[in-house]
Design an enzyme around this catalytic site. Sequence first.
Site, PDB file in Angstrom:
ATOM      1  CG  ASP A  77       7.099  12.642  -7.088  1.00  0.00           C
ATOM      2  OD1 ASP A  77       7.341  13.033  -7.913  1.00  0.00           O
ATOM      3  OD2 ASP A  77       8.108  12.883  -6.030  1.00  0.00           O
ATOM      4  CG  ASP A 115      -2.256   1.205   0.945  1.00  0.00           C
ATOM      5  OD1 ASP A 115      -2.119   1.445   0.864  1.00  0.00           O
ATOM      6  OD2 ASP A 115      -2.410   1.029   2.401  1.00  0.00           O
ATOM      7  CE  LYS A 153      -3.245   4.532   0.905  1.00  0.00           C
ATOM      8  NZ  LYS A 153      -2.800   3.968   2.225  1.00  0.00           N
TER       9      LYS A 153
HETATM   10  O1  S5P Z   1      -8.792   5.123   2.007  1.00  0.00           O
HETATM   11  C1  S5P Z   1      -7.927   4.967   2.656  1.00  0.00           C
HETATM   12  C2  S5P Z   1      -7.158   4.048   2.105  1.00  0.00           C
HETATM   13  C3  S5P Z   1      -6.575   3.140   2.370  1.00  0.00           C
HETATM   14  S1  S5P Z   1      -5.580   2.141   1.070  1.00  0.00           S
HETATM   15  N1  S5P Z   1      -7.943   4.571   3.690  1.00  0.00           N
HETATM   16  C4  S5P Z   1      -7.738   3.063   4.382  1.00  0.00           C
HETATM   17  O2  S5P Z   1      -7.774   3.782   6.159  1.00  0.00           O
HETATM   18  N2  S5P Z   1      -6.473   2.778   3.873  1.00  0.00           N
HETATM   19  C5  S5P Z   1      -5.409   2.111   4.289  1.00  0.00           C
HETATM   20  O3  S5P Z   1      -6.095   0.858   4.864  1.00  0.00           O
HETATM   21  C6  S5P Z   1      -4.823   2.137   5.776  1.00  0.00           C
HETATM   22  O4  S5P Z   1      -3.942   3.204   5.114  1.00  0.00           O
HETATM   23  C7  S5P Z   1      -4.225   1.375   6.315  1.00  0.00           C
HETATM   24  O5  S5P Z   1      -4.007   0.940   6.036  1.00  0.00           O
HETATM   25  C8  S5P Z   1      -5.494   0.267   6.172  1.00  0.00           C
HETATM   26  C9  S5P Z   1      -7.065   0.843   7.340  1.00  0.00           C
HETATM   27  O6  S5P Z   1      -6.491   0.208   8.280  1.00  0.00           O
HETATM   28  P1  S5P Z   1      -7.465   0.284   9.879  1.00  0.00           P
HETATM   29  O7  S5P Z   1      -6.967  -0.283  10.507  1.00  0.00           O
HETATM   30  O8  S5P Z   1      -8.230   1.873  10.368  1.00  0.00           O
HETATM   31  O9  S5P Z   1      -8.673  -1.294   9.523  1.00  0.00           O
END
Ligand code: S5P
Length: 452
Positions: free
Chosen positions: A300, A295, A297
């Site tokens: 750039d 992940d 993201k």
């Molecule tokens: O919009 C987003 C996109 C991602 S990839 N919101 C998110 O929370 N994530 C990722 O999903 C975030 O970086 C984390 O790794 C995971 C959610 O984690 P949680 O502990 O909140 O379930």
Amino acid sequence: METKKEFFLECYKLGIIKFGKFTLKSGIESPFYVDLRPLASDPKILKLLANYLLEMLPLDNFDLICGVPYAALPMATAMSLESYLPLIIKRKEAKQYGTKKMLEGIYTKGQNCLLVEDVITSGASLLETIPEIEKEGITVSDIVVVLDRQQGGKEILENKGFRVHTLFTISEVCKMLREEGHLSLEEVGRINDFLAGNVVKFEEEKRISYEEKLNICDHSVAQKMLKIAIEKKSNLIVSADVTSTKELLDLAEKVGPHIVALKTHIDILLDFDLDETILPLKDLATKYNFLLMEDRKFADIGNTQELQFSYGTYKISQWADLVTAQVIAGYDSLDCFRNVGVVAILEMSSKGTLTDASYREEATKIAQSHPNVFGGVAQNKIPNELLLFTPGINQSTSGDGKGQQYNTPEHAFTQLETDFIIVGRGIYKAIDAEKAALSYKITGWNAYEASL
Ligand code: S5P
């Protein structure tokens, strides 16, 4: 001349009215959508239309004719040509320079003007236009309308003393289309409900199954994910946001049997080592048949992303099956992700995110058109040809106090028709991570099946 019905059916062929589910500007869902502008693209039809409209009117009453901008402008012009009533043009905005006039053409105070409108709904645009014409000393007594949507506009104007002549009403149109087999009984029912002011019940569209998605998502990583989902009866991705290799491998060992992919933020590990971290992780991925989703993201320009993807400490290109990438740097920035699948970030789950509807729309266009992209992260539905990944999933809390916003797996499947749920703290912070993973897997799969 052909009959009015034959004439309408000719018009219908130009695509002026569509049936289905349309969200209007007001947010209301309508079972039909009308746009009469295509009529002006067929000169024969436009001329006939002008004559049908003129036939209904006491022509001696009028000195001038004027169309409500813009859709009725060609109609008024055609009527002017057929009747020799002189045309005046009403501007939508006043000119910025010169005379600042709202009305163009030759007219004198005291003349009576026939107003032409394509569609009348609430009557709002006529109520706006009429005073602007009257301000110039011109009177308006009659309005001629091609289609009355029967939503009260005609009555409002009549109560104000205007004569409103309509060529077609929506009920009449539906009757003709029903007779010709263009409308089903259900559709007619929905239209009647809508016109009666009731909330319209649309048939829930069935979501597409993983098996059906295999036929439309042809990226090799999409195919792999879908096959694993079907085989394991799982749509769960665990987000392994832990900070040591040991915790990462322990978690992968526990949740591995229940997941489609393990999502990493590889740069949060304190002790990352390509051999010590990635080799055993890859072994677990093979043993339990799951994919590795980094992940990262990326956000750039293409050249920098290419370096971040293949160089530095983490050498993501050597081990990840799929990566996440923003699309903020544009289409070409995604070219560098060869040999992996890209999941585009279309929308974030956090409070106050800048990924509003117009951003999502543009981002989705890039995701749909780029061959490296097979999916998107979002909190809304996305087109079927992309797989939808939904993070922000937690069964027991609605937020984390740091901006994260959670939904349940049921919400993700029924409301968003998601394909994969991403769960982090709901699993790795649980007392028994394996049990938690199993519970999310079962809940997610049941919610998926229920949404079919
Ligand atoms: O919009 C987003 C996109 C991602 S990839 N919101 C998110 O929370 N994530 C990722 O999903 C975030 O970086 C984390 O790794 C995971 C959610 O984690 P949680 O502990 O909140 O379930």
